[in-house]
Design an enzyme around this catalytic site. Structure first.
Site, short mmCIF file in Angstrom:
data_model
loop_
_atom_site.label_atom_id
_atom_site.label_comp_id
_atom_site.label_asym_id
_atom_site.label_seq_id
_atom_site.Cartn_x
_atom_site.Cartn_y
_atom_site.Cartn_z
N LYS A 252 -6.11 43.57 8.36
CA LYS A 252 -5.28 42.61 9.10
C LYS A 252 -4.04 43.32 9.63
CE LYS A 252 -2.46 38.40 8.56
NZ LYS A 252 -2.07 37.27 7.69
N ASP A 257 4.45 37.96 11.78
CA ASP A 257 3.86 36.63 11.66
C ASP A 257 4.95 35.57 11.56
OD1 ASP A 257 2.35 34.41 11.23
OD2 ASP A 257 1.71 34.95 9.20
N LYS A 264 6.85 29.12 10.70
CA LYS A 264 7.24 29.26 9.30
C LYS A 264 8.71 28.87 9.14
CE LYS A 264 4.26 33.15 7.95
NZ LYS A 264 3.52 32.40 6.91
N ASP A 275 2.98 41.99 7.48
CA ASP A 275 1.69 41.33 7.66
C ASP A 275 0.65 42.25 8.32
OD1 ASP A 275 0.42 39.02 6.93
OD2 ASP A 275 0.82 37.95 8.81
N ASP A 334 -0.59 29.15 11.78
CA ASP A 334 -0.09 30.10 10.78
C ASP A 334 -1.24 30.69 9.95
OD1 ASP A 334 1.71 31.63 9.42
OD2 ASP A 334 2.50 30.01 8.18
N GLU A 336 -3.45 32.64 10.90
CA GLU A 336 -3.88 33.52 11.99
C GLU A 336 -4.66 34.74 11.49
OE1 GLU A 336 -1.06 33.81 10.52
OE2 GLU A 336 -0.99 35.98 10.20
N ARG A 338 -7.08 35.08 9.30
CA ARG A 338 -8.53 34.91 9.28
C ARG A 338 -9.10 34.89 10.69
NH1 ARG A 338 -7.61 29.51 5.93
NH2 ARG A 338 -5.77 30.74 5.42
N1 BES Z 1 0.76 36.19 6.40
C1 BES Z 1 0.65 34.92 5.80
C2 BES Z 1 0.39 34.98 4.31
C3 BES Z 1 1.51 35.54 3.49
C4 BES Z 1 2.50 34.71 2.98
C5 BES Z 1 1.55 36.88 3.18
C6 BES Z 1 3.49 35.23 2.22
C7 BES Z 1 2.56 37.40 2.40
C8 BES Z 1 3.51 36.57 1.91
C9 BES Z 1 -0.52 34.14 6.42
O1 BES Z 1 -0.75 34.39 7.75
C10 BES Z 1 -0.20 32.69 6.27
O2 BES Z 1 0.73 32.26 6.89
N2 BES Z 1 -1.00 31.97 5.49
C11 BES Z 1 -0.79 30.57 5.28
C12 BES Z 1 -2.11 29.88 5.49
C13 BES Z 1 -2.00 28.39 5.52
C14 BES Z 1 -1.31 27.95 6.77
C15 BES Z 1 -3.38 27.80 5.42
C16 BES Z 1 -0.31 30.39 3.85
O3 BES Z 1 -0.83 31.05 2.95
O4 BES Z 1 0.63 29.62 3.65
ZN ZN Z 2 -0.15 36.22 8.42
MN MN Z 3 0.45 33.20 9.01
#
Ligand code: BES
Ligand code: ZN
Ligand code: MN
Length: 482
Positions: A252, A257, A264, A275, A334, A336, A338
């Site tokens: 990834k 992000d 966020k 990220d 968010d 993104e 996947r």
């Molecule tokens: N990059 C984030 C996940 C992340 C969060 C990595 C904190 C490191 C620290 C990812 O893209 C994300 O935002 N995931 C969301 C998914 C949700 C919207 C289903 C999450 O985990 O909150």
């Molecule tokens: Zn992310």
């Molecule tokens: Mn995200």
């Protein structure tokens, strides 16, 4: 830092300090070096030192030595001794040397050789522990450790082990640098340049732009890239050093992000430069594999882009088609990671790979579940899962398996498309992996979520604060066939 092997006795070595690794309560461990050393060690034990993990204690050398100090380095309990103990001692010792401006140290191998652990683990820990990121500072730390001498008979095995430690540590540093670099400098374009710097006779690097991605039908990847003015770069590295179907690593590579339209909260958003840690790990692996000229075939894929809420950004509810043909309803922009991985995995299948491993800072839920102590792992192939588990233990980048029950399919069912990109609040660690599974199909595949391990707010014996470089040593262990 120079690492050299010297067939010298501890007494005869001209250097600043002699490092003696000692286990808990091991006062008698260097009896072979004479009474004076035994007394010096006892002196250390009469102070604060007890041989526990992470302890470092300087004591003056007895008469007859050509160095001034002995440095006792604690290894912990003798029964628990592993190469990890030595890696940690190496990291701690190196930090001590640097903090005290010590330039030239020699490692006694008398004890560790008798315990059948290669001194290269100590060197690996030292090299990893000396990493620091100072690119944007005027004031650089000027104390550098110049040389570590390994006091041992030179052998082919030792030379090979040390060489590997150096290559692996330099790959980890390379990955850490990429991750620590702020997103205004670490753009997809810059990441593509970093990948290009690895080009060699056996390693080709191809960078696809937006137009090529459109032509290939990478609808989920492009959906993420829409909101940013930074051109997306789909980076493909191909290393050919062996025979047979390649393994493909997909990392990834979201260089920042923000969450996109599903923005966020601003608290802590600055950390979202990390990220792209999955992509950085994949680059680190390819760098080491090519430097060591490993006899394998390996492909690295980095679908790189920013995730921003620009005027043409993807909106919640939009439906796009991935390269494999599946349609995806984007319920949350968010989620993104996947989306870019879906096309990364889709593209990986062109290589008819023996295995696909993706590595990603995919979910906040990963660190909620496991903290900073383990990588979450899910996949569709028992053999591959078990191998990664063993690799993780060998290099102390531990992985912990989570389930992929059929029932999770329900979580990502969409009313209007084949599948949607979020599965609700509960089980988001596993539903994100289930989403990826739909793209891996029958190919043996494992997903590694490094959201909790790629960035550390507190230093470890050989991992400074910030980017950890996690995944590099784990995947190298896999690629080496262990
Ligand atoms: N990059 C984030 C996940 C992340 C969060 C990595 C904190 C490191 C620290 C990812 O893209 C994300 O935002 N995931 C969301 C998914 C949700 C919207 C289903 C999450 O985990 O909150
Ligand atoms: Zn992310
Ligand atoms: Mn995200």
């Amino acid at each position: 830092m120079v690492i050299s092997i010297k067939d010298l006795g501890e007494k005869d070595c001209v250097c600043d300090v002699i490092i003696l690794p000692v286990t808990e309560g091991g006062t008698g461990q260097y009896a072979g070096l004479g009474r004076g050393v035994a007394e010096a060690i006892k002196k250390g034990f009469s102070r604060k030192f007890s041989g526990k993990k992470s302890e470092i204690c300087p004591v003056p050398t007895p008469a007859g030595f050509r160095s001034e100090w002995i440095l006792l380095a604690g290894l912990g309990k003798k029964g628990d001794l592993t190469s990890e103990s030595l890696r940690q001692a190496g990291g701690k010792t190196a930090s001590y040397l640097r903090a005290n401006g010590i330039k030239k140290a020699a490692l006694s191998t008398a004890l560790i050789s008798s315990l059948r652990i290669s001194p290269s683990a100590f060197v690996e820990g030292a090299l990893l522990g000396l990493y620091s990121y100072e690119k944007y500072r005027a004031e650089k730390s000027n104390s550098r450790v110049g040389e570590i001498l390994i006091l041992s008979k030179p052998s082919r095995d030792l030379r090979r082990d040390l060489n590997w430690s150096r290559i692996a540590a330099s790959a980890v540093s390379f990955a850490r640098d990429l991750v620590n670099t702020p997103s205004n400098d670490m753009t997809p374009t810059h990441l593509a340049k970093a990948a290009g710097s690895l080009r060699s006779a056996k390693l080709s690097v191809k960078v696809l732009g937006r137009r090529e991605a459109v032509r290939l039908g990478m609808g989920t990847y492009l959906a993420v890239a829409r909101g940013s003015n930074e051109p997306p770069k789909f980076i493909v590295l191909e290393y050919s050093g062996g025979k047979g179907a390649p393994k493909v690593l997909v990392g990834k590579s979201i260089t920042f992000d923000s969450g996109g339209i599903s923005l966020k909260p601003s608290d802590g958003m600055e950390k979202m430069k990390y990220d792209m840690a999955g992509g950085a790990a994949v680059l680190g692996v390819l760098k080491a594999v090519s430097e060591a000229s490993l006899p394998v075939n390996l492909v690295g894929i980095l679908p790189a882009t920013e995730n921003l809420p620009g005027g043409s950004a993807t909106k919640p509810g939009d439906v796009v088609r991935a390269m494999t043909g599946l349609t995806v309803e984007i319920t949350n922009t968010d989620a993104e990671g996947r989306l870019v991985l879906a096309d990364g995995i889709g593209y990986a299948k062109r290589f008819k790979p023996a295995a696909i491993v993706d590595i990603a800072t995919l979910t906040g839920a990963c660190s909620i579940a496991l903290g900073n102590e383990a990588i979450a792992m899910m996949g569709n192939d028992r053999g591959l899962l078990d191998r990664l588990k063993r690799c993780g233990e060998a290099v102390n980048e531990r992985v912990w398996e989570m389930p992929l029950f059929e029932e999770y399919r329900e979580y990502i069912k969409s009313d209007i498309a084949d599948i949607k990109n979020t599965g609700g609040r509960t089980g988001s660690l596993v539903s994100s992996a289930y989403f990826l599974k739909e793209f891996a199909g029958d190919t043996p595949w494992v997903h590694l979520d490094i959201a909790g391990t790629a960035w550390l707010d507190k230093e470890r014996p050989y991992i400074p604060k910030g980017a950890s470089g996690v995944g590099v040593r784990l995947l190298l262990e896999l690629v080496r066939g262990n």
